[in-house]
Each structure stands twice: as C-alpha cells, then as structure tokens.
Design a protein around this motif. Structure first.
Motif, PDB file in Angstrom:
ATOM      1  N   GLN A  62       0.812  -1.218   0.000  1.00 34.66           N
ATOM      2  CA  GLN A  62       0.000   0.000   0.000  1.00 34.66           C
ATOM      3  C   GLN A  62       0.852   1.278   0.000  1.00 34.66           C
ATOM      4  N   GLU A  63       1.763   1.356  -0.969  1.00 37.10           N
ATOM      5  CA  GLU A  63       2.625   2.530  -1.151  1.00 37.10           C
ATOM      6  C   GLU A  63       3.580   2.762   0.025  1.00 37.10           C
ATOM      7  N   ARG A  64       3.817   1.733   0.808  1.00 29.83           N
ATOM      8  CA  ARG A  64       4.864   1.789   1.837  1.00 29.83           C
ATOM      9  C   ARG A  64       5.997   0.877   1.371  1.00 29.83           C
ATOM     10  N   TYR A  65       7.164   1.476   1.121  1.00 27.08           N
ATOM     11  CA  TYR A  65       8.285   0.776   0.509  1.00 27.08           C
ATOM     12  C   TYR A  65       9.317   0.396   1.576  1.00 27.08           C
ATOM     13  N   TRP A  66       9.476  -0.894   1.770  1.00 20.52           N
ATOM     14  CA  TRP A  66      10.439  -1.420   2.737  1.00 20.52           C
ATOM     15  C   TRP A  66      11.772  -1.613   2.019  1.00 20.52           C
ATOM     16  N   ILE A 131       9.608   3.878   3.352  1.00 27.63           N
ATOM     17  CA  ILE A 131       9.082   5.160   2.882  1.00 27.63           C
ATOM     18  C   ILE A 131       7.581   4.991   2.701  1.00 27.63           C
ATOM     19  N   SER A 132       6.801   5.813   3.374  1.00 32.96           N
ATOM     20  CA  SER A 132       5.352   5.782   3.212  1.00 32.96           C
ATOM     21  C   SER A 132       4.923   7.015   2.433  1.00 32.96           C
ATOM     22  N   ILE A 133       4.591   6.806   1.172  1.00 28.28           N
ATOM     23  CA  ILE A 133       4.196   7.924   0.311  1.00 28.28           C
ATOM     24  C   ILE A 133       2.914   8.598   0.805  1.00 28.28           C
ATOM     25  N   PRO A 134       1.848   7.841   1.143  1.00 27.59           N
ATOM     26  CA  PRO A 134       0.602   8.501   1.564  1.00 27.59           C
ATOM     27  C   PRO A 134       0.756   9.310   2.858  1.00 27.59           C
ATOM     28  N   ASP A 135       1.662   8.879   3.736  1.00 27.01           N
ATOM     29  CA  ASP A 135       1.813   9.532   5.040  1.00 27.01           C
ATOM     30  C   ASP A 135       2.943  10.552   5.072  1.00 27.01           C
ATOM     31  N   ASN A 136       3.673  10.687   3.951  1.00 27.12           N
ATOM     32  CA  ASN A 136       4.818  11.608   3.904  1.00 27.12           C
ATOM     33  C   ASN A 136       5.796  11.320   5.044  1.00 27.12           C
ATOM     34  N   LEU A 137       6.118  10.044   5.207  1.00 23.51           N
ATOM     35  CA  LEU A 137       7.002   9.635   6.293  1.00 23.51           C
ATOM     36  C   LEU A 137       8.109   8.716   5.791  1.00 23.51           C
ATOM     37  N   VAL A 138       9.279   8.856   6.411  1.00 24.25           N
ATOM     38  CA  VAL A 138      10.343   7.865   6.291  1.00 24.25           C
ATOM     39  C   VAL A 138      10.652   7.391   7.698  1.00 24.25           C
ATOM     40  N   VAL A 139      10.620   6.095   7.907  1.00 25.21           N
ATOM     41  CA  VAL A 139      10.824   5.517   9.233  1.00 25.21           C
ATOM     42  C   VAL A 139      12.005   4.564   9.166  1.00 25.21           C
ATOM     43  N   VAL A 140      12.996   4.786  10.032  1.00 23.91           N
ATOM     44  CA  VAL A 140      14.212   3.968  10.051  1.00 23.91           C
ATOM     45  C   VAL A 140      14.324   3.273  11.396  1.00 23.91           C
ATOM     46  N   ASP A 141      14.624   1.986  11.361  1.00 21.71           N
ATOM     47  CA  ASP A 141      14.834   1.212  12.588  1.00 21.71           C
ATOM     48  C   ASP A 141      16.281   1.411  13.028  1.00 21.71           C
ATOM     49  N   ALA A 142      16.513   2.491  13.771  1.00 17.46           N
ATOM     50  CA  ALA A 142      17.865   2.824  14.226  1.00 17.46           C
ATOM     51  C   ALA A 142      17.768   3.590  15.537  1.00 17.46           C
ATOM     52  N   SER A 143      18.729   3.357  16.408  1.00 14.14           N
ATOM     53  CA  SER A 143      18.749   4.064  17.681  1.00 14.14           C
ATOM     54  C   SER A 143      19.683   5.271  17.656  1.00 14.14           C
ATOM     55  N   ALA A 144      20.610   5.299  16.696  1.00 15.95           N
ATOM     56  CA  ALA A 144      21.601   6.379  16.630  1.00 15.95           C
ATOM     57  C   ALA A 144      21.378   7.230  15.383  1.00 15.95           C
ATOM     58  N   GLU A 284       0.443   0.384  11.458  1.00 13.37           N
ATOM     59  CA  GLU A 284       0.257   0.869  12.831  1.00 13.37           C
ATOM     60  C   GLU A 284       1.249   1.977  13.166  1.00 13.37           C
ATOM     61  N   LEU A 285       2.491   1.843  12.700  1.00 13.20           N
ATOM     62  CA  LEU A 285       3.485   2.878  12.972  1.00 13.20           C
ATOM     63  C   LEU A 285       3.100   4.197  12.305  1.00 13.20           C
ATOM     64  N   CYS A 286       2.603   4.129  11.089  1.00  9.05           N
ATOM     65  CA  CYS A 286       2.201   5.362  10.406  1.00  9.05           C
ATOM     66  C   CYS A 286       1.032   6.029  11.126  1.00  9.05           C
ATOM     67  N   GLN A 287       0.070   5.239  11.568  1.00  6.98           N
ATOM     68  CA  GLN A 287      -1.044   5.799  12.338  1.00  6.98           C
ATOM     69  C   GLN A 287      -0.546   6.429  13.631  1.00  6.98           C
ATOM     70  N   PHE A 288       0.365   5.730  14.298  1.00  4.45           N
ATOM     71  CA  PHE A 288       0.912   6.230  15.561  1.00  4.45           C
ATOM     72  C   PHE A 288       1.689   7.529  15.353  1.00  4.45           C
ATOM     73  N   LEU A 289       2.572   7.554  14.366  1.00  2.00           N
ATOM     74  CA  LEU A 289       3.390   8.743  14.131  1.00  2.00           C
ATOM     75  C   LEU A 289       2.536   9.921  13.671  1.00  2.00           C
ATOM     76  N   ASP A 290       1.502   9.650  12.902  1.00  2.00           N
ATOM     77  CA  ASP A 290       0.589  10.717  12.503  1.00  2.00           C
ATOM     78  C   ASP A 290      -0.128  11.284  13.722  1.00  2.00           C
ATOM     79  N   TYR A 291      -0.510  10.396  14.631  1.00  2.00           N
ATOM     80  CA  TYR A 291      -1.162  10.833  15.874  1.00  2.00           C
ATOM     81  C   TYR A 291      -0.205  11.705  16.698  1.00  2.00           C
TER      82      TYR A 291
END
Length: 300
Positions: A62-66, A131-144, A284-291
């Motif tokens: 759904q337009e979320r590119y892993w 990269i989530s195109i609909p949510d205008n988000l990039v989410v990286v699994d990184a602590s640093a 769920e992450l996109c919903q959470f980050l949007d919230y």
C-alpha cells in the motif's frame, strides 16, 4: 519484522516511486562484500534475504516501501594491532639501539593493518526502514542518528532525491513534561519510567524505573524545574516505547495482541510471515506517528 527503535522523518516535498525504476536504482547500489583492503562496505539488500529471495530489492505494501541496507565491516581489534606493533618496535629498537619515533610508529601501524586486514573476520549488519508515500514519512529502525543518516544518504543517492526533515525539529521537553504535570493525550498512557533533567548550569539528571510518575518524589523534581527528557508510554493496545525529547523512540515493543494477529501463518512460510508482519507493523506505525505529530503539533 518488528522495528525496535524509530528515527522518523517527514517528507517535505511530494515524491513518487516507480517500482521498476526503484528496483533498478537499488540494484545499481546493491551490497557487495568487503575487498581485501576495505574496512567496510554498504549497499542495498533484499528485505527477504533470509528466505532466499535475493533478487527483489524492496517490498511494497500500500505505497509503503520497505528498503534494507546491509553493511559489512572487517573486525581488526586494536589490541591485536597494538601487540603486533609493540613486537615490531621492540625488534627494531633492539637492532638499532635507537627509539622508534611517533611518526615511524604510525607508519608501522598502517603497514601492520594493511597486512592483517585481509585476514580479519567480517561482521554483517542490517538497517531496515520504509518510505510511506501517503503519510509523507520515512521511518528507520535505528537508535543512533549516524546510522539513520547513513541509511537516508544511501537511499537519497539511489533515488536521486529524498527531501526530509526530522519528525521533531525542536525539543519536546515542554510537551513531555506536560504529560506528567497535566495529563497525556487520550491514546497515551504513561509507564513507570522517565528521565528528568534540570535546566540550570548543573544539568543534574534523575532517572527512574518502576516508579509511579505521579508520586511525590517525581512531583518534587518537577516542581524544582526539571524537565522530562525521556518517558515510557503505551499507545492504545498497540505498542510501548520510550519517547525522547528529540522525537526519537527506543525500546519499541508491539503488544502480544498485535503479534498474535499473524499467528495463523505457519512459521516455515518465512516470506509470508514477513510480508504480513511488515504490513501490520508499518500501518500501525504510520497511524501512531501521525497521531504523535498532530498531538505535539509537528505537522509541516
């Protein structure tokens, strides 16, 4: 595939990704092992490499590119190099009767590393993000920050453009402190863990765990002017995490209820489970980050 830490970024300008172009771009920058004299290499790898599907360089739901980045490093412990150096220096000094200067020792050290590097073990690590195109988000699994920025730089190089800014471009100390003093947003409930820091020159820090955050002890620190740097929370019945004042999230854990949603998929169907887990987690992450960005007024 469950992320454990989050560095999130907002896309500032509209972008579009074509599947064929993206496959080609990532393939052109694919991971390759270290050469004999290389200390590290980094490139794209298939998110499904564990299931043997090496040729597919990304996965889309759904337009979320892993997209996955693989890094290989040669491990050459300093203690090994220094021991070899000490032996060579002692040998030279015994033969010449003169001490070996710092410049000569540095040259010797480089020579030793050059000799030992091809024999060094290698370590592989992976950085996952989407990269989530609909949510205008990039989410990286990184602590640093460094690891996340290296990931973004490689993706940006491959697709030519990735205009992003951090999810939070300002400190969230005031908002997180408000959670303790005035109450949390509706979907957030606090856990018993926090870090508070004074704003004076002393910069004293208080860390607590298994401590009710409405206790007299915590109230006393807040009344003295300390602000919240980090705080543990639960979001609905979806996840728990520690949010920091820079807008990053650590020790992310999805609830058992979430993980059980895909339990009907047999464990030997690795690719199917990874696909289902990514679809569920990323949504769920996109919903959470949007919230979060709406509640904390982080929307660009």
């Amino acid at each position: 595939m469950w992320f454990k830490n989050i560095k999130a970024y907002q896309i500032t300008q509209p972008i579009s990704l074509d599947d064929d172009d993206l496959q080609n771009a990532l393939s052109e920058n694919a991971f390759r092992p270290c050469g004999k004299q290389e200390t590290a290499t980094m490139g794209f790898a298939s998110p499904f490499s564990q299931s043997g599907k090496e040729s597919v360089m990304f996965h889309k739901v759904q337009e979320r590119y892993w997209i996955t980045v693989k890094k290989q490093e040669r491990i050459l412990p300093a203690v090994v190099v220094n021991a070899e150096l000490a032996e060579k220096v002692a040998h030279i000094e015994a033969e010449t009767g003169s001490p070996v200067g710092k410049k000569a020792q540095q040259d010797l050290k480089q020579e030793i590393m050059h000799q030992l590097l091809p024999q060094a073990f290698t370590k592989n690590s992976y950085t996952h993000g989407f990269i989530s195109i609909p949510d205008n988000l990039v989410v990286v699994d990184a602590s640093a920050d460094g690891k996340a920025e290296a990931y973004l730089a490689l993706v940006r190089k491959a697709i030519q453009s990735l205009p992003v800014v951090p999810l939070a471009r300002r400190s969230l100390q005031s908002e997180l402190t408000h959670w303790l003093t005035e109450g949390t947003p509706e979907a957030i409930s606090l856990l018993e863990e926090a870090e508070l820091k004074s704003v004076d020159d002393m910069e004293s820090v208080i860390r607590c765990k298994n401590q009710p955050l409405d206790s007299d002890e915590i109230t006393l620190h807040l009344d003295s002017g300390k602000l919240v740097q980090k705080v543990g929370f639960e979001y609905r019945d979806v996840l728990t995490a520690i949010i920091a004042e820079d807008g990053s999230f650590k020790r992310l854990k999805f609830t058992d209820r979430m993980k059980e949603e895909n339990e009907d998929i047999p464990k030997d169907q690795v690719e199917a489970r990874m696909d289902a887990e990514f679809a569920l987690m990323s949504a769920e992450l996109c919903q959470f980050l949007d919230y979060i960005r709406k509640e904390l007024k982080l929307v660009e």
